[in-house]
Scaffold this motif. Structure first.
Motif, PDB file in Angstrom:
ATOM      1  N   UNK A  49       0.826  -1.210   0.000  1.00 28.43           N
ATOM      2  CA  UNK A  49       0.000   0.000   0.000  1.00 28.43           C
ATOM      3  C   UNK A  49       0.859   1.258   0.000  1.00 28.43           C
ATOM      4  N   UNK A  50       1.947   1.251   0.764  1.00 27.98           N
ATOM      5  CA  UNK A  50       2.775   2.453   0.805  1.00 27.98           C
ATOM      6  C   UNK A  50       3.585   2.594  -0.487  1.00 27.98           C
ATOM      7  N   UNK A  51       4.007   1.481  -1.071  1.00 28.00           N
ATOM      8  CA  UNK A  51       4.705   1.568  -2.361  1.00 28.00           C
ATOM      9  C   UNK A  51       3.754   2.098  -3.435  1.00 28.00           C
ATOM     10  N   UNK A  52       2.506   1.636  -3.347  1.00 25.76           N
ATOM     11  CA  UNK A  52       1.496   2.083  -4.301  1.00 25.76           C
ATOM     12  C   UNK A  52       1.263   3.586  -4.195  1.00 25.76           C
ATOM     13  N   UNK A  53       1.355   4.113  -2.967  1.00 24.86           N
ATOM     14  CA  UNK A  53       1.180   5.554  -2.782  1.00 24.86           C
ATOM     15  C   UNK A  53       2.236   6.311  -3.587  1.00 24.86           C
ATOM     16  N   UNK A  54       3.458   5.779  -3.584  1.00 28.68           N
ATOM     17  CA  UNK A  54       4.558   6.425  -4.295  1.00 28.68           C
ATOM     18  C   UNK A  54       4.517   6.130  -5.799  1.00 28.68           C
ATOM     19  N   UNK A  55       4.426   4.835  -6.132  1.00 30.80           N
ATOM     20  CA  UNK A  55       4.531   4.440  -7.541  1.00 30.80           C
ATOM     21  C   UNK A  55       3.203   4.594  -8.280  1.00 30.80           C
ATOM     22  N   UNK A  56       2.123   4.186  -7.628  1.00 32.05           N
ATOM     23  CA  UNK A  56       0.830   4.190  -8.296  1.00 32.05           C
ATOM     24  C   UNK A  56       0.177   5.566  -8.341  1.00 32.05           C
ATOM     25  N   UNK A  57       0.495   6.403  -7.363  1.00 32.96           N
ATOM     26  CA  UNK A  57      -0.180   7.706  -7.313  1.00 32.96           C
ATOM     27  C   UNK A  57       0.697   8.884  -7.720  1.00 32.96           C
TER      28      UNK A  57
END
Lengths: 311, 244, 287
Positions: A49-57
C-alpha cells in the motif's frame, strides 16, 4: 482512478467492517501456522500500500521500497541488540531514519523521471544491501541479527494484533492522504508534471514528500516485522522482497486503494497453498503478475470493476 | 500600466538562438496576438515567461514583480496562467478533479466548502455543464481545450498565455472558442497573450499583434499594420528561393 | 608489478565483455526508451543453451555458441512482440514488465536447471605466457578476442547498414525515423532482438569461464546499467570505454581495496552519473 459516489460508499463500508471483524477474530480459530501467514500478509499489506502511494499515485516507480523496510528493521534491531534500547523507542528512530533517507533519495531523483529514477533507486537499494551484507560486525551479515520482540514476551497473538493495528493505521493514513489536497496533487503530478506546475502545484515538494511518507511507512512496517521475526537478514532489503511488493500491487491493481491490500493478502495466502508442492511460489507469482500486467493492467480491482459495470 | 513586461529576453539551445533579445509588454484589458511561422520561437517565448525555462539574458516582470527564473508554480500563483499547444488536461482524472487541482494550487487554496460551487461554475462557464464526473481522457478535442481553460481560470489569473487555442477545431468550434475567450476577458478581466495560426481569428480578436521570426521580434502593431508590413510578408512567404 | 599487470589484463578482458552486453542495453534504451531488467537473464539463458547444445546434443562447442546466441535473438523477438509491444509509450509499465520477467526467468531456470552451475566444455585449453610476464588462460584470451570481434561487427552494422542509419537517426530525433518512412514497430522488434543477442553473445563467451547459475543474471544487468550510464550517457563508443573502465576499476579495487565492496563502486558511479546528467542515458530531454 477511484471515483467515489455516495451510493457505492455505504455497502463498501459495511463489507469492510465485516471483513475486518472476521480478520480480527483470526487468532480464535487459526492455528499458529496460519496466524504467521496472516501476520506476514499484514506486513505486505503495509509494504504494497505504501509503495502504491509512491509508484501508483505519483508515478515514481522506486525499487528502494524494500530497502526502506530494511533500514527500519536494522535501525531498531541494531539499537536493541547492540545498545539495549527498548524496541518501542527504536521503532520511531527506525521510522525517522527511513524518512530521512527517503528525503535524500527523493531529492536525488528530483530531476529524473521514468527509467532513470528507477535505476537510481535500484542502485541505492543495492548499495544498502551490499553494506548490510558485508558489515558483519554490526549486522551479522547473512547470519542474521537477533532482536527482541517489540515488547514483553513473544506471542504470536499479540504480534498479530500489533501488526493489524499498524496496518489499519497505515491504511487510514493513506486514505486520508488520498482524499486530501496532497492526494490530488500526487495524482496531478503523476498525470502531467508540467501541467501541474502551471497550475501552482509545487511539483518538487510534492514528489519528495511522497518519498518521505512512503519511506517512513516502509520503515515502520520493516521495523515491526523485524521485531516479530526476531531475526533480521539482508533478505528484507533484497530485490526478491521488492519483487513481491511490486507483484502484489500490480496483481491487485496499481493506483487503486484496495488493489495492494487485495494483492498482498491474496498472494500471501496463495503462496502458503503452493508451498505444499515445493518452492515454486515465486515463479507462479511472476507468471500471474506477468499475465495481469499484460492483459489486465488495472489488476484484480480493474477486472472486478469491469465485471461490475458489465453486469 | 503594463501587466507583463518582457525586457530584452534571450535563450539559446546548444548554439541555436531560439529567442533573441525580445521585448514587449501586455497592457491592461488587452488580447495581444503572437504570430510567426513555425519554429519562430513563439512557444519558447511562452515557456520563458511562464518559468518553464529560464532566459539566458533579460528580465520578465509581472504585475510589478520580477518573476525571472521563478519556478512555474510560483508564477502561476502570482497570477499568470497558461494553456498548452497540445491540450494537457490530467487525462486520468475527472473534469471536476482537473479543476480541483487548480484550486488547490492557488497561493491560498480555496476553502473546502466553496470548492464544489466554484468548480461547477467554472465548468458551466466554459461549456462543460454536466460533465463533472467525465474522465478527461473521454473528452473530445474542444472539450479538452475547454477543460484546460477552466483549469487555468481556476487559478484566478490576471494574464493567461494561450498557445494555439484554435488548433484542430472545426469552424463552428472556432467561433465558440473565440466567443469564450472574449467573454473571459470581458467578464473576468483576464488579459491574454495568444499564439495562433488562424489569421482570421487573430485579426478579429486582437487589438495588437507581435510577429516573431527566427527568434526575433520583427514587427509590432495593429492587425492592419502588420498585414501590410514587408518583413512580415517575407517571413511568411519566405525568401524567393525557399518556397515549399 | 607483475601482479598489477595481471589485474589490469583481467580488468581489460572483463571490461570488453561488459561492453559487449552493455551495448545491448544501450541499443534498446536508445531506440525504445525501455530499460530491459531481464537483460542479464538472457545472458544466462545463452549460457544454459550453449551448455545444453554442447553436452546434451553433442554439438561442437563453437556451433553450440552460435546456436545459443541465435536462440536468444529469437527469444528476444518473442519477448518484444508479446510483452514489450503492448507497453509502448508507457516506460513505467515496460519497466515493471521486464522486472517481473527477470524474476520469472530466474525461478524458471532454478526449476529446469537446478541451482548448480552449468557450463559447456572449453573451446581451447592451456595458457599462454603473456609478454613473458605471467601465464594467462587461453579460454580468457579467446573470450577477449571474440568479444572484440563482436563489438567491431556491431559498430560496422551501425555504421554501414540500413538498420544502423535508422538507429543513428532515432538517437538524434525519435520522430525522424518515421519521417524516413521506417516502420517503427519493425525497428523496435529488431533492436530488441539484437540487444538480447548481444547479451547472449556475452553469455556464451563467458559461461565456459564463469559457469551460469539461475541468479547471476542480476549482477549482469546491474553491471550493464552502470556501464551504459558511465560510458558518456549512451554513445556506443562510450559504452566500450565505460565497460573497460569499470572492468579495470573493479579488478584493481577488488585486489587492492576490498573484494567485498567491488560492486559498490559501480553503483556509486551509477547514481552520481544519473544525478549529474538527469536527462538520461542518451542526454535527450524528457517529453
Amino acid at each position: 482512478m477511484e471515483v467515489i459516489t455516495a451510493n457505492t460508499k455505504k455497502p463498501l463500508t459495511v463489507v469492510g467492517i465485516v471483513v475486518l471483524a472476521l480478520f480480527a477474530a483470526f487468532p480464535l480459530f487459526l492455528g499458529q501456522y496460519w496466524l504467521h501467514t496472516a501476520i506476514v500478509g499484514l506486513f505486505y499489506v503495509m509494504m504494497a500500500s505504501s509503495w502504491n502511494l509512491l509508484a501508483g499515485y505519483t508515478g515514481q516507480v522506486s525499487f528502494a521500497h524494500a530497502a526502506f523496510a530494511g533500514v527500519g528493521a536494522y535501525t531498531s534491531g541494531i539499537l536493541a541488540a547492540k545498545a539495549g534500547l527498548p524496541p518501542l523507542l527504536g521503532l520511531p528512530i527506525g521510522i525517522a531514519v527511513a524518512a530521512v533517507l527517503g528525503l535524500a533519495l527523493g531529492s536525488l531523483c528530483i530531476r529524473m523521471g521514468g527509467i532513470y529514477l528507477s535505476l537510481t533507486t535500484l542502485g541505492f537499494s543495492e548499495i544498502l544491501r551490499i553494506i548490510v551484507t558485508n558489515e558483519y560486525e554490526i549486522t551479522r551479515g547473512t547470519m542474521g541479527l537477533k532482536t527482541p520482540p517489540l515488547f514483553g514476551e513473544y506471542s504470536k497473538t499479540v504480534s498479530f494484533y500489533v501488526l493489524l493495528a499498524a496496518a489499519l493505521l497505515i491504511l487510514w493514513l493513506i486514505r486520508r492522504i488520498l482524499n486530501s489536497d496532497l492526494g490530488a496533487s500526487f495524482r496531478a503530478v503523476q498525470n502531467d508534471e508540467t501541467a501541474a506546475a502551471s497550475l501552482g502545484i509545487p511539483v518538487v515538494r510534492v514528489r519528495i514528500l511522497a518519498f518521505v511518507i512512503a519511506g517512513a511507512m516502509a520503515g515502520f512496517a520493516g521495523s515491526l516485522y523485524g521485531h516479530y521475526l526476531m531475526l533480521i537478514t539482508p533478505h528484507i532489503l533484497s530485490l526478491d522482497l521488492m519483487f513481491l511488493v511490486l507483484a502484489m500491487t500490480v496483481i491487485g491493481g496499481m493506483g487503486t486503494f484496495i488493489g495492494p491490500i487485495v494483492g498482498a493478502l491474496f498472494l500471501e495466502t496463495l503462496s502458503e497453498y503452493i508451498r505444499v508442492y515445493g518452492e515454486y511460489h515465486i515463479l507462479i507469482f511472476g507468471l500471474v503478475a506477468l499475465a495481469v500486467a499484460r492483459f489486465a493492467p488495472q489488476g484484480l480491482v480493474g477486472l472486478w470493476r469491469q465485471f461490475r459495470s458489465a453486469v | 500600466m503594463s501587466l507583463v513586461v518582457v525586457d530584452h529576453v534571450s535563450k539559446s539551445f546548444g548554439g541555436l538562438q531560439a529567442v533573441s533579445d525580445v521585448s514587449f509588454h501586455v497592457n491592461e484589458g488587452e488580447i495581444l496576438g503572437l504570430i510567426g511561422p513555425n519554429g519562430a520561437g513563439k512557444t519558447t517565448l511562452f515557456n520563458l515567461v511562464a518559468g518553464a525555462i529560464t532566459p539566458d539574458r533579460g528580465r520578465v516582470r509581472f504585475n510589478g514583480l520580477d518573476i525571472t527564473g521563478l519556478p512555474p508554480y510560483r508564477i502561476s500563483r502570482a497570477g499568470l496562467a497558461r494553456t498548452f499547444q497540445v491540450a494537457r488536461p490530467f487525462l486520468g482524472m475527472t473534469c471536476y478533479e482537473n479543476v480541483l487541482v487548480a484550486l488547490i494550487g492557488r497561493a491560498h487554496p480555496a476553502p473546502d466548502s466553496e470548492r464544489p460551487e466554484l468548480i461547477r461554475e467554472l465548468l458551466d462557464f466554459v461549456g462543460l455543464s454536466g460533465k463533472e464526473s467525465f474522465l478527461a481522457s473521454s473528452l473530445n478535442l474542444i472539450d479538452k481545450k475547454r477543460l484546460e481553460l477552466a483549469r487555468a481560470l481556476a487559478t484566478r489569473p490576471r494574464v493567461a498565455l494561450l498557445d494555439e487555442a484554435l488548433g484542430g477545431l472545426s469552424s463552428i468550434e472556432m467561433d465558440q472558442a473565440m466567443g469564450l475567450i472574449r467573454s473571459i476577458r470581458d467578464k473576468r478581466g483576464v488579459n491574454f497573450v495568444w499564439i495562433e495560426h488562424v489569421m482570421g481569428a487573430i485579426m478579429t480578436l486582437c487589438e495588437r499583434l507581435l510577429v516573431l521570426n527566427q527568434g526575433m521580434l520583427i514587427c509590432e502593431g495593429t492587425p492592419a499594420d502588420v498585414a501590410r508590413d514587408a518583413r512580415v510578408i517575407e517571413a511568411y512567404l519566405g525568401a524567393p528561393d525557399a518556397g515549399d | 608489478m607483475t601482479d598489477f599487470l595481471l589485474y589490469l589484463t583481467n580488468g581489460l578482458v572483463m571490461g570488453i565483455i561488459y561492453a559487449l552486453f552493455a551495448l545491448g542495453v544501450a541499443l534498446i534504451v536508445g531506440i525504445m526508451n525501455v530499460v530491459n531488467f531481464a537483460h542479464g537473464e538472457l545472458y544466462v539463458l545463452a549460457g544454459y543453451f550453449s551448455a545444453l547444445f554442447a553436452s546434451a546434443l553433442g554439438m561442437h562447442p563453437a556451433l553450440a555458441m552460435i546456436m545459443a546466441t541465435l536462440c536468444v535473438f529469437v527469444v528476444g523477438l518473442i519477448v518484444e512482440r508479446t510483452l514489450i509491444r503492448p507497453t509502448y509509450g508507457n516506460e513505467m509499465y515496460s519497466l515493471i514488465v521486464t522486472f517481473i520477467l527477470s524474476i520469472v526467468l530466474q525461478n524458471g531456470y532454478l526449476l529446469i536447471f537446478g541451482p548448480y552451475p552449468r557450463k559447456p566444455p572449453n573451446l581451447v585449453t592451456g595458457a599462454t605466457n603473456v609478454f613473458s610476464l605471467f601465464m594467462y588462460g587461453n579460454q580468457r584470451l579467446l573470450g577477449f578476442a571474440l568479444a572484440l570481434v563482436m563489438i567491431v561487427c556491431f559498430f560496422a552494422l551501425i555504421r554501414y547498414t540500413w538498420f544502423g542509419r535508422v538507429v543513428r537517426s532515432v538517437s538524434i530525433d525519435r520522430d525522424m525515423a518515421s519521417l524516413m518512412g521506417v516502420n517503427p514497430q519493425r525497428v523496435n522488434l529488431l533492436a530488441f532482438g539484437l540487444g538480447c543477442a548481444l547479451a547472449g553473445a556475452a553469455g556464451v563467451i563467458l559461461t565456459p569461464i564463469f559457469p551460469v547459475t539461475p541468479t547471476i543474471g542480476v549482477g549482469v544487468s546491474l553491471t550493464a546499467f552502470v556501464v551504459v550510464v558511465l560510458g558518456g550517457m549512451g554513445s556506443f563508443a562510450g559504452c566500450v570505454v565505460g565497460g573497460i573502465l569499470l572492468g579495470v576499476m573493479e579488478n584493481l579495487g577488488a585486489a587492492y581495496i576490498s573484494s567485498a565492496y567491488k560492486q559498490l563502486f559501480g553503483f556509486i558511479i551509477l547514481i552520481s552519473a544519473l544525478f549529474l546528467r538527469p536527462a538520461g542515458l542518451f542526454g535527450r530531454k524528457r517529453a
